[in-house]
Scaffold this motif. Structure first.
Motif, mmCIF file in Angstrom:
data_model
loop_
_atom_site.group_PDB
_atom_site.id
_atom_site.type_symbol
_atom_site.label_atom_id
_atom_site.label_comp_id
_atom_site.label_asym_id
_atom_site.label_seq_id
_atom_site.Cartn_x
_atom_site.Cartn_y
_atom_site.Cartn_z
ATOM 1 N N HIS A 24 0.840 -1.201 0.000
ATOM 2 C CA HIS A 24 0.000 0.000 0.000
ATOM 3 C C HIS A 24 0.876 1.254 0.000
ATOM 4 C CE1 HIS A 24 -3.100 2.869 1.083
ATOM 5 N NE2 HIS A 24 -2.382 3.228 2.125
ATOM 6 N N MET A 25 0.587 2.134 -0.925
ATOM 7 C CA MET A 25 1.249 3.452 -0.890
ATOM 8 C C MET A 25 0.225 4.448 -0.349
ATOM 9 S SD MET A 25 4.432 3.501 -1.859
ATOM 10 C CE MET A 25 4.890 5.064 -2.598
ATOM 11 N N PRO A 26 0.651 5.338 0.544
ATOM 12 C CA PRO A 26 -0.313 6.147 1.289
ATOM 13 C C PRO A 26 -1.109 7.175 0.473
ATOM 14 C CG PRO A 26 1.896 6.288 2.231
ATOM 15 C CD PRO A 26 2.018 5.546 0.961
ATOM 16 N N GLY A 27 -0.693 7.500 -0.713
ATOM 17 C CA GLY A 27 -1.466 8.465 -1.492
ATOM 18 C C GLY A 27 -0.808 9.822 -1.545
ATOM 19 N N PRO A 28 -1.226 10.653 -2.513
ATOM 20 C CA PRO A 28 -0.554 11.940 -2.724
ATOM 21 C C PRO A 28 -0.698 12.890 -1.535
ATOM 22 C CG PRO A 28 -2.537 11.764 -4.092
ATOM 23 C CD PRO A 28 -2.308 10.421 -3.498
ATOM 24 N N HIS A 29 -1.844 12.827 -0.833
ATOM 25 C CA HIS A 29 -2.030 13.735 0.304
ATOM 26 C C HIS A 29 -0.959 13.483 1.372
ATOM 27 C CE1 HIS A 29 -4.260 10.032 1.032
ATOM 28 N NE2 HIS A 29 -4.061 10.233 2.325
ATOM 29 N N ALA A 30 -0.585 12.190 1.560
ATOM 30 C CA ALA A 30 0.440 11.870 2.566
ATOM 31 C C ALA A 30 1.800 12.421 2.138
ATOM 32 C CB ALA A 30 0.520 10.367 2.766
ATOM 33 N N ALA A 31 2.094 12.327 0.849
ATOM 34 C CA ALA A 31 3.366 12.871 0.347
ATOM 35 C C ALA A 31 3.390 14.389 0.508
ATOM 36 C CB ALA A 31 3.552 12.490 -1.120
ATOM 37 N N ARG A 32 2.231 15.025 0.235
ATOM 38 C CA ARG A 32 2.178 16.490 0.386
ATOM 39 C C ARG A 32 2.336 16.883 1.849
ATOM 40 N NH1 ARG A 32 -2.582 17.941 -0.535
ATOM 41 N NH2 ARG A 32 -3.592 16.288 -1.707
ATOM 42 N N ARG A 33 1.673 16.108 2.724
ATOM 43 C CA ARG A 33 1.781 16.411 4.161
ATOM 44 C C ARG A 33 3.223 16.260 4.637
ATOM 45 N NH1 ARG A 33 -2.811 13.625 5.691
ATOM 46 N NH2 ARG A 33 -1.539 11.804 6.123
ATOM 47 N N ARG A 34 3.860 15.194 4.179
ATOM 48 C CA ARG A 34 5.249 14.943 4.582
ATOM 49 C C ARG A 34 6.156 16.045 4.058
ATOM 50 N NH1 ARG A 34 7.748 8.894 4.085
ATOM 51 N NH2 ARG A 34 9.903 9.339 4.591
ATOM 52 N N GLU B 3 -2.725 27.482 -5.956
ATOM 53 C CA GLU B 3 -2.306 26.389 -5.073
ATOM 54 C C GLU B 3 -3.136 25.131 -5.328
ATOM 55 O OE1 GLU B 3 -1.800 25.498 -0.340
ATOM 56 O OE2 GLU B 3 -2.016 27.572 -1.007
ATOM 57 N N LEU B 4 -4.425 25.353 -5.558
ATOM 58 C CA LEU B 4 -5.311 24.218 -5.834
ATOM 59 C C LEU B 4 -4.884 23.522 -7.127
ATOM 60 C CD1 LEU B 4 -7.840 22.684 -4.913
ATOM 61 C CD2 LEU B 4 -9.192 24.236 -6.343
ATOM 62 N N MET B 5 -4.488 24.331 -8.087
ATOM 63 C CA MET B 5 -4.023 23.756 -9.357
ATOM 64 C C MET B 5 -2.763 22.923 -9.152
ATOM 65 S SD MET B 5 -4.539 26.513 -12.392
ATOM 66 C CE MET B 5 -3.402 25.633 -13.437
ATOM 67 N N GLU B 6 -1.880 23.461 -8.304
ATOM 68 C CA GLU B 6 -0.637 22.730 -8.011
ATOM 69 C C GLU B 6 -0.948 21.394 -7.342
ATOM 70 O OE1 GLU B 6 2.081 25.015 -5.734
ATOM 71 O OE2 GLU B 6 2.495 26.427 -7.352
ATOM 72 N N VAL B 7 -1.874 21.427 -6.400
ATOM 73 C CA VAL B 7 -2.261 20.202 -5.695
ATOM 74 C C VAL B 7 -2.825 19.194 -6.691
ATOM 75 C CG1 VAL B 7 -3.916 19.228 -4.046
ATOM 76 C CG2 VAL B 7 -2.643 21.290 -3.453
ATOM 77 N N THR B 8 -3.712 19.666 -7.549
ATOM 78 C CA THR B 8 -4.344 18.771 -8.533
ATOM 79 C C THR B 8 -3.286 18.165 -9.452
ATOM 80 O OG1 THR B 8 -6.243 20.241 -8.480
ATOM 81 C CG2 THR B 8 -6.161 18.658 -10.286
ATOM 82 N N ALA B 12 -2.155 14.212 -9.568
ATOM 83 C CA ALA B 12 -2.261 13.453 -10.821
ATOM 84 C C ALA B 12 -0.916 12.806 -11.156
ATOM 85 C CB ALA B 12 -2.701 14.374 -11.951
ATOM 86 N N PHE B 13 0.150 13.573 -10.956
ATOM 87 C CA PHE B 13 1.499 13.055 -11.199
ATOM 88 C C PHE B 13 1.797 11.885 -10.264
ATOM 89 C CE2 PHE B 13 5.965 13.468 -9.601
ATOM 90 C CZ PHE B 13 6.597 12.897 -10.687
ATOM 91 N N TYR B 14 1.466 12.075 -9.009
ATOM 92 C CA TYR B 14 1.718 11.011 -8.014
ATOM 93 C C TYR B 14 0.957 9.740 -8.388
ATOM 94 C CZ TYR B 14 1.957 8.640 -3.487
ATOM 95 O OH TYR B 14 2.170 7.718 -2.490
ATOM 96 N N ASN B 15 -0.338 9.921 -8.678
ATOM 97 C CA ASN B 15 -1.168 8.746 -8.978
ATOM 98 C C ASN B 15 -0.702 8.019 -10.235
ATOM 99 O OD1 ASN B 15 -2.872 8.989 -6.732
ATOM 100 N ND2 ASN B 15 -4.144 10.513 -7.767
ATOM 101 N N ALA B 46 9.622 16.161 -3.796
ATOM 102 C CA ALA B 46 9.144 16.725 -5.064
ATOM 103 C C ALA B 46 8.056 17.760 -4.793
ATOM 104 C CB ALA B 46 8.609 15.611 -5.957
ATOM 105 N N TRP B 47 7.184 17.483 -3.822
ATOM 106 C CA TRP B 47 6.131 18.439 -3.482
ATOM 107 C C TRP B 47 6.741 19.726 -2.908
ATOM 108 C CZ3 TRP B 47 1.783 20.395 -4.509
ATOM 109 C CH2 TRP B 47 1.087 21.199 -3.609
ATOM 110 N N GLN B 48 7.801 19.571 -2.105
ATOM 111 C CA GLN B 48 8.473 20.749 -1.551
ATOM 112 C C GLN B 48 8.971 21.687 -2.651
ATOM 113 O OE1 GLN B 48 11.485 18.850 1.162
ATOM 114 N NE2 GLN B 48 11.015 20.647 2.396
ATOM 115 N N ARG B 49 9.384 21.093 -3.770
ATOM 116 C CA ARG B 49 9.972 21.881 -4.857
ATOM 117 C C ARG B 49 9.118 21.767 -6.114
ATOM 118 N NH1 ARG B 49 13.456 19.225 -1.849
ATOM 119 N NH2 ARG B 49 15.370 20.250 -1.124
ATOM 120 N N TRP B 50 7.825 21.633 -5.928
ATOM 121 C CA TRP B 50 6.967 21.273 -7.054
ATOM 122 C C TRP B 50 7.032 22.287 -8.193
ATOM 123 C CZ3 TRP B 50 5.583 17.328 -9.390
ATOM 124 C CH2 TRP B 50 4.510 17.313 -10.287
ATOM 125 N N LYS B 51 7.185 23.554 -7.851
ATOM 126 C CA LYS B 51 7.257 24.590 -8.903
ATOM 127 C C LYS B 51 8.388 24.279 -9.876
ATOM 128 C CE LYS B 51 5.122 28.750 -7.007
ATOM 129 N NZ LYS B 51 4.599 28.242 -5.731
#
Lengths: 301, 171
Positions: A24-34, B3-8, B12-15, B46-51
């Motif tokens: 199981h990978m925790p999902g993008p929200h977990a990566a963003r939170r981390r 910011e919402l666009m960045e999250v989306t 999508a990239f993560y998934n 990657a999220w830390q430096r997403w820009k």
């Protein structure tokens, strides 16, 4: 991309996918939170350091005499171990044998005599050397005590050492890891256009309890761009951060291991009354085949 | 809104890429737990430096490179533990269920890091020698040498289970 359709090794490697079915990978929200937590920790550390610096400044100003400004540290304040003092075998003291001498960190800083390998004349600089791109970031929240010294030589050569004492050996290990991780993240091997490029990275063996060294160019397209070599060494609860900056990328791939070895030998002698340096070696992770790898200087992976 | 666009965009990239990177890291590390941790940490960075990362030609390559670095860094730190591991055996959670897979990941773990990385990038990810050279910063001749040596070493190890079982060169 190549066509792997009839590649047996591809089929074998691809089949490993079935082992991941239940992973199981925790999902993008977990990566963003981390990621956000990492950023917060870094910012908090910087803010705490700033607040501490201001507080000390205010108290120092209002209660003159309580806090005296430390004398600048010169290169002759601490004993200079001769190069021949370095033994070829590293004693491995157990953790409970790491007795601190009570000496100040500033007494254990490197001296100009520790800088080896060229004919430059090094002098202590009152001003800190300019920060280098992707240089080692210090999480100030981990710092219990610190001391630093800067040297300059002709033609833009610079050398800096920062000694950091932490609360415990574990915190020191984490600090070294954090610095290394941050630098490695800052210096990817060029999938991102315009990022700096490294030409040495690996372990520094037989120096302290753990060591890491990397050289990189701050602009791969420009041979005249500054080329730093960063060395991290830990012994017990103390981390030594050394940055040597050359004005151009004159480095031919060889590494100066003697300077960090000398500096670390001094640190251990002054702070722990022990020898923690053997014959320094660079481990680029390539094992024995590095020298035959078509001139590869090692990228650490 | 931005910011919402960045999250989306990041989500999508993560998934789209996290299972691929996990698979590649598993082949590179031979350990499911390590692969998970390094992959998740690399996506966090990657999220830390997403820009910046989102503007890269290949953000997945960025994540893969960072994940590899994190894994390599851990191996170096764990070097002293390798001897103990050889003495006491590999921890349970590193053993994948399929015996063929056990042999393959164990053989991969016995070849040098750089060769293993080249093998995975070429034979699993499907990158050319030139593309690997760009991603790793090593000359193409070096990549060819690593591939050649890595394949020879793997072939030998996979036909010589005894040498794997008794330990040898570890990452």
């Amino acid at each position: 991309m190549t066509n792997n359709a009839e590649d047996p090794l591809h089929e074998q490697l691809d089949a490993l996918r079935t082992d991941l079915t239940d992973v199981h990978m925790p999902g993008p929200h977990a990566a963003r939170r981390r990621g956000a937590r990492r950023t917060r920790n870094q910012v908090t550390g910087a803010v705490l350091a700033g607040v501490a610096a201001i507080a000390i400044g205010v108290i120092g100003t209002t209660q003159d005499g309580i806090f005296a400004a430390p004398e600048p540290v010169g290169p002759t304040q601490s004993p200079t171990p001769a190069p021949t003092d370095i033994p070829t075998v590293v004693p491995s003291p157990m953790p409970d044998e790491q007795q601190e001498t009570g000496a100040e960190l500033s007494e254990a800083l490197m001296t100009a005599d520790d800088i080896s390998g060229d004919e430059l004349t090094w002098t202590v600089s009152e001003e800190p050397n300019p920060a280098v791109e992707c240089g080692p970031p210090i999480n100030e929240a981990a710092v219990l005590d610190e001391a630093g010294i800067d040297f300059t030589a002709d033609d833009g050569n610079g050398m800096m050492q920062h000694l950091i004492r932490t609360e415990s050996e574990t915190v020191a290990e984490e600090l070294l890891d954090d610095i290394q991780d941050e630098m490695e993240s800052c210096l990817p091997e060029s999938p991102v256009e315009g990022e700096p490029w490294r030409y040495n990275v690996g372990g520094l063996e037989n120096v302290g309890e753990e060591g890491w060294i990397t050289s990189y160019s701050t602009d791969p397209a420009d041979q005249d761009a500054p080329a730093p070599t960063v060395t991290l060494v830990r012994y017990a609860d103390v981390v030594s951060v050394m940055v040597r900056t050359e004005p151009t990328r004159s480095n031919d791939g060889s590494l100066d291991l003697e300077t960090p070895a000398q500096a670390t030998a001094r640190m251990c002698e002054v702070l722990f009354e022990t020898t923690c340096v053997g014959q320094p070696e660079f481990d680029d992770g390539l094992g024995g085949d590095a020298s035959t790898d078509d001139g590869d200087t090692g990228d650490g992976g | 809104m931005a910011e919402l666009m960045e999250v989306t965009e990041f989500d999508a990239f993560y998934n789209a890429s996290n299972r691929r990177v996990l698979h590649q890291m598993y082949a590179m590390t031979g350990n499911l737990a390590d692969a998970q941790e390094c992959t998740q940490e690399a996506f966090a960075r990657a999220w830390q430096r997403w820009k910046t990362v989102s503007q890269a030609d290949n953000p997945e390559a960025w994540v893969r490179t960072v994940a590899w670095r994190i894994a390599a860094s851990r191996w170096r730190k764990a070097k002293n533990a390798v001897t103990a591991m050889a003495r006491h055996g590999t921890p349970e959670n590193t053993a994948p269920p399929n015996p063929d897979h056990v042999a393959l990941v164990t053989a991969l773990r016995h070849i040098p890091e750089a060769q293993r990385r080249a093998i995975v990038l070429h034979h699993l990810v499907g990158m050319s020698v030139e593309e690997i050279s760009t991603e790793t910063g090593a000359p193409t001749g070096t990549i060819k040498a690593r591939l050649s040596r890595g394949r020879s070493a793997l072939a030998k190890l996979l036909t010589d289970d005894t040498s794997i079982a008794t330990g040898g060169e570890q990452p």
